[in-house]
Design a protein around this motif. Structure first.
Motif, PDB file in Angstrom:
ATOM      1  N   SER A 296      31.018  58.071  83.944  1.00 16.25           N
ATOM      2  CA  SER A 296      31.042  59.510  84.146  1.00 16.25           C
ATOM      3  C   SER A 296      32.036  59.896  85.237  1.00 16.25           C
ATOM      4  N   ILE A 297      32.084  59.131  86.326  1.00 15.48           N
ATOM      5  CA  ILE A 297      32.983  59.508  87.426  1.00 15.48           C
ATOM      6  C   ILE A 297      34.428  59.094  87.151  1.00 15.48           C
ATOM      7  N   THR A 298      34.627  58.057  86.337  1.00 14.52           N
ATOM      8  CA  THR A 298      35.994  57.576  86.095  1.00 14.52           C
ATOM      9  C   THR A 298      36.618  58.153  84.845  1.00 14.52           C
ATOM     10  N   LYS A 299      35.785  58.585  83.889  1.00 14.34           N
ATOM     11  CA  LYS A 299      36.291  59.056  82.580  1.00 14.34           C
ATOM     12  C   LYS A 299      37.174  57.991  81.924  1.00 14.34           C
ATOM     13  N   ALA A 300      36.806  56.735  82.110  1.00 13.80           N
ATOM     14  CA  ALA A 300      37.629  55.620  81.629  1.00 13.80           C
ATOM     15  C   ALA A 300      37.572  55.491  80.112  1.00 13.80           C
ATOM     16  N   ASP A 301      38.646  54.932  79.565  1.00 12.18           N
ATOM     17  CA  ASP A 301      38.727  54.686  78.133  1.00 12.18           C
ATOM     18  C   ASP A 301      38.144  53.333  77.749  1.00 12.18           C
ATOM     19  N   GLU A 302      38.090  52.407  78.710  1.00 12.11           N
ATOM     20  CA  GLU A 302      37.496  51.084  78.477  1.00 12.11           C
ATOM     21  C   GLU A 302      36.861  50.595  79.769  1.00 12.11           C
ATOM     22  N   LEU A 303      35.896  49.699  79.624  1.00 13.86           N
ATOM     23  CA  LEU A 303      35.244  49.046  80.758  1.00 13.86           C
ATOM     24  C   LEU A 303      35.409  47.541  80.595  1.00 13.86           C
ATOM     25  N   ILE A 304      35.876  46.877  81.657  1.00 13.64           N
ATOM     26  CA  ILE A 304      35.987  45.422  81.620  1.00 13.64           C
ATOM     27  C   ILE A 304      35.073  44.850  82.700  1.00 13.64           C
ATOM     28  N   VAL A 305      34.271  43.873  82.322  1.00 11.04           N
ATOM     29  CA  VAL A 305      33.224  43.335  83.186  1.00 11.04           C
ATOM     30  C   VAL A 305      33.517  41.882  83.508  1.00 11.04           C
ATOM     31  N   SER A 306      33.486  41.558  84.797  1.00 12.78           N
ATOM     32  CA  SER A 306      33.552  40.169  85.233  1.00 12.78           C
ATOM     33  C   SER A 306      32.135  39.732  85.565  1.00 12.78           C
ATOM     34  N   MET A 307      31.682  38.630  84.972  1.00 11.44           N
ATOM     35  CA  MET A 307      30.297  38.187  85.152  1.00 11.44           C
ATOM     36  C   MET A 307      30.263  36.836  85.867  1.00 11.44           C
ATOM     37  N   PRO A 308      30.405  36.860  87.179  1.00 16.02           N
ATOM     38  CA  PRO A 308      30.419  35.618  87.952  1.00 16.02           C
ATOM     39  C   PRO A 308      29.004  35.108  88.206  1.00 16.02           C
ATOM     40  N   ILE A 309      28.501  34.350  87.265  1.00 16.92           N
ATOM     41  CA  ILE A 309      27.122  33.841  87.330  1.00 16.92           C
ATOM     42  C   ILE A 309      27.165  32.323  87.252  1.00 16.92           C
ATOM     43  N   TYR A 310      26.435  31.678  88.140  1.00 16.48           N
ATOM     44  CA  TYR A 310      26.493  30.218  88.281  1.00 16.48           C
ATOM     45  C   TYR A 310      25.982  29.490  87.039  1.00 16.48           C
ATOM     46  N   ASP A 311      24.833  29.888  86.545  1.00 12.28           N
ATOM     47  CA  ASP A 311      24.218  29.206  85.405  1.00 12.28           C
ATOM     48  C   ASP A 311      24.794  29.737  84.098  1.00 12.28           C
ATOM     49  N   MET A 312      25.264  28.852  83.229  1.00 13.17           N
ATOM     50  CA  MET A 312      25.945  29.291  82.022  1.00 13.17           C
ATOM     51  C   MET A 312      25.007  30.027  81.069  1.00 13.17           C
ATOM     52  N   ASP A 313      23.798  29.572  80.922  1.00 11.58           N
ATOM     53  CA  ASP A 313      22.858  30.266  80.047  1.00 11.58           C
ATOM     54  C   ASP A 313      22.601  31.690  80.542  1.00 11.58           C
ATOM     55  N   ALA A 314      22.529  31.858  81.868  1.00 13.60           N
ATOM     56  CA  ALA A 314      22.337  33.195  82.434  1.00 13.60           C
ATOM     57  C   ALA A 314      23.563  34.066  82.209  1.00 13.60           C
ATOM     58  N   ARG A 315      24.751  33.467  82.264  1.00 12.31           N
ATOM     59  CA  ARG A 315      25.974  34.228  81.970  1.00 12.31           C
ATOM     60  C   ARG A 315      25.977  34.722  80.521  1.00 12.31           C
ATOM     61  N   LEU A 316      25.620  33.849  79.601  1.00  7.02           N
ATOM     62  CA  LEU A 316      25.580  34.235  78.194  1.00  7.02           C
ATOM     63  C   LEU A 316      24.547  35.341  77.961  1.00  7.02           C
ATOM     64  N   LYS A 317      23.425  35.237  78.632  1.00  8.19           N
ATOM     65  CA  LYS A 317      22.397  36.273  78.490  1.00  8.19           C
ATOM     66  C   LYS A 317      22.893  37.597  79.053  1.00  8.19           C
ATOM     67  N   SER A 318      23.632  37.553  80.152  1.00  7.86           N
ATOM     68  CA  SER A 318      24.178  38.764  80.744  1.00  7.86           C
ATOM     69  C   SER A 318      25.149  39.452  79.786  1.00  7.86           C
ATOM     70  N   VAL A 319      25.942  38.659  79.073  1.00 13.30           N
ATOM     71  CA  VAL A 319      26.850  39.218  78.065  1.00 13.30           C
ATOM     72  C   VAL A 319      26.056  39.991  77.014  1.00 13.30           C
ATOM     73  N   ARG A 320      24.964  39.403  76.573  1.00 16.32           N
ATOM     74  CA  ARG A 320      24.129  40.074  75.557  1.00 16.32           C
ATOM     75  C   ARG A 320      23.512  41.352  76.110  1.00 16.32           C
ATOM     76  N   LEU A 321      23.011  41.319  77.340  1.00 18.23           N
ATOM     77  CA  LEU A 321      22.340  42.485  77.908  1.00 18.23           C
ATOM     78  C   LEU A 321      23.320  43.637  78.152  1.00 18.23           C
ATOM     79  N   PHE A 322      24.549  43.332  78.545  1.00 23.15           N
ATOM     80  CA  PHE A 322      25.549  44.390  78.695  1.00 23.15           C
ATOM     81  C   PHE A 322      25.882  45.010  77.334  1.00 23.15           C
ATOM     82  N   ALA A 323      25.976  44.174  76.309  1.00 20.22           N
ATOM     83  CA  ALA A 323      26.249  44.699  74.970  1.00 20.22           C
ATOM     84  C   ALA A 323      25.113  45.592  74.495  1.00 20.22           C
TER      85      ALA A 323
END
Length: 333
Positions: A296-323
């Motif tokens: 809302s504040i940026t009015k951006a056309d795209e969002l890019i997310v960096s997910m620096p998470i130590y555990d790989m399974d948790a990183r994959l889950k974070s990808v799903r939750l953002f989607a």
């Protein structure tokens, strides 16, 4: 709904190896593709024990070979570290291998400490000062050839790989607007000039053969989990990493901790929290609110997310939750 993408640094975790990190990047890209992310970008950093993506073009090839549809590219290639001809050849090769799937994001910073930058660039002043000319030269090398042209990128010529300019200040916002290129702002670690840089880019934008209207991407750090507390715990790895970077003692990506108080001073806490003020960290409901507020504040056309998470399974889950959060926002719109 605004497209979501992933920015990855191929983190080398404590106790891990570069080979594991590169395979994890491929797995992360496959997950991102399965959940409908638009792009998967990798960043060029040098001399950092916790980052495995220094040879960025090679890592892009590795990731692209393990996926089918998602766009792959650089976020970014630090162009002053290279000659435009070399980058035109590398990305022309990638475009030949993976047609209509390759992006070339360009940055101007060294992506490392000054000593390593000197080893990369040899002449630091001229490299940075030549950035606008180098961008134009690179785009010409990837465009159509002319009969009088003496230097031709093979592969590269005629590939027309889409070029993005990346920035954390006003400089690239001005340049992207002047050249009529898409612009990505590094708000995931440089929040201060975000809104003014976006204003400059949009106000100064000149339609071009590449783009007829401004197109802005913004970045966030992200950690999503089933609960806010779990996400906060996962995000302590990134907080520790920033503290170590500020102290000049970067290393492998650290495991999360239950309490950050023993790991930073009050001044360091304030500095890191300011730097990461746009981070999206929490359970499903919280991240959905944070994403909605940020867009809302940026009015951006795209969002890019960096997910620096130590555990790989948790990183994959974070990808799903953002989607899933994106899907929820789309349904609510």
């Amino acid at each position: 709904m605004v497209p979501f993408s992933i920015l990855d640094l191929s983190p080398v975790i404590e106790g891990g190896t570069v080979a594991q990190s590169l395979e994890n990047s491929r797995r992360l890209a496959q997950e991102a593709e399965a959940y409908g992310y638009k792009r998967f970008w990798l960043a060029e950093h040098h001399g950092m024990r916790g980052i495995a993506s220094a040879a960025t073009s090679l890592v892009i090839q590795h990731v692209a070979a393990g996926t089918e549809k998602i766009r792959v590219g650089s976020g970014g290639i630090m162009l002053p570290n290279h000659s435009p001809l070399v980058i035109a050849e590398q990305f022309g090769t990638l475009a030949a291998l993976f047609p209509d799937r390759v992006d070339l994001g360009l940055g101007r910073a060294p992506g490392t400490d000054m000593r390593t930058a000197q080893a990369l660039r040899r002449n630091l002043d001229s490299a940075a000062n030549n950035f606008p000319q180098d961008v134009v030269e690179l785009m010409q090398l990837m465009g159509p050839t002319s009969p009088e042209q003496k230097v031709i990128a093979i592969p590269g010529a005629g590939s027309n790989v889409p070029v993005w300019l990346l920035g954390s200040s006003h400089y690239s916002a001005h340049l992207a607007g002047m050249l009529g290129l898409p612009f990505a702002f590094a708000s995931h670690f440089a929040p201060d000039m975000l809104l003014t840089a976006l204003d400059i880019y949009r106000e100064r934008f000149e339609p071009s053969q590449y783009l007829d209207k401004p197109h802005a991407m913004v970045g966030v750090m992200g950690a999503a989990a089933d609960t806010d507390a779990e996400a906060d715990y996962l995000f302590t790895s990134m907080q520790q990493s920033f503290v170590r970077l500020r102290r000049g003692t970067p290393g492998a990506f650290p495991a999360p901790v239950d309490d950050m108080d023993p790991h930073w001073s009050e001044g360091e806490r304030i500095n890191v929290e300011h730097t990461l003020q746009y981070a999206v960290v929490g359970g499903p409901d919280k991240i959905k609110r944070q994403i909605a507020d940020f867009l809302s504040i940026t009015k951006a056309d795209e969002l890019i997310v960096s997910m620096p998470i130590y555990d790989m399974d948790a990183r994959l889950k974070s990808v799903r939750l953002f989607a899933e959060a994106r899907q929820g926002l789309a349904l609510a719109a």
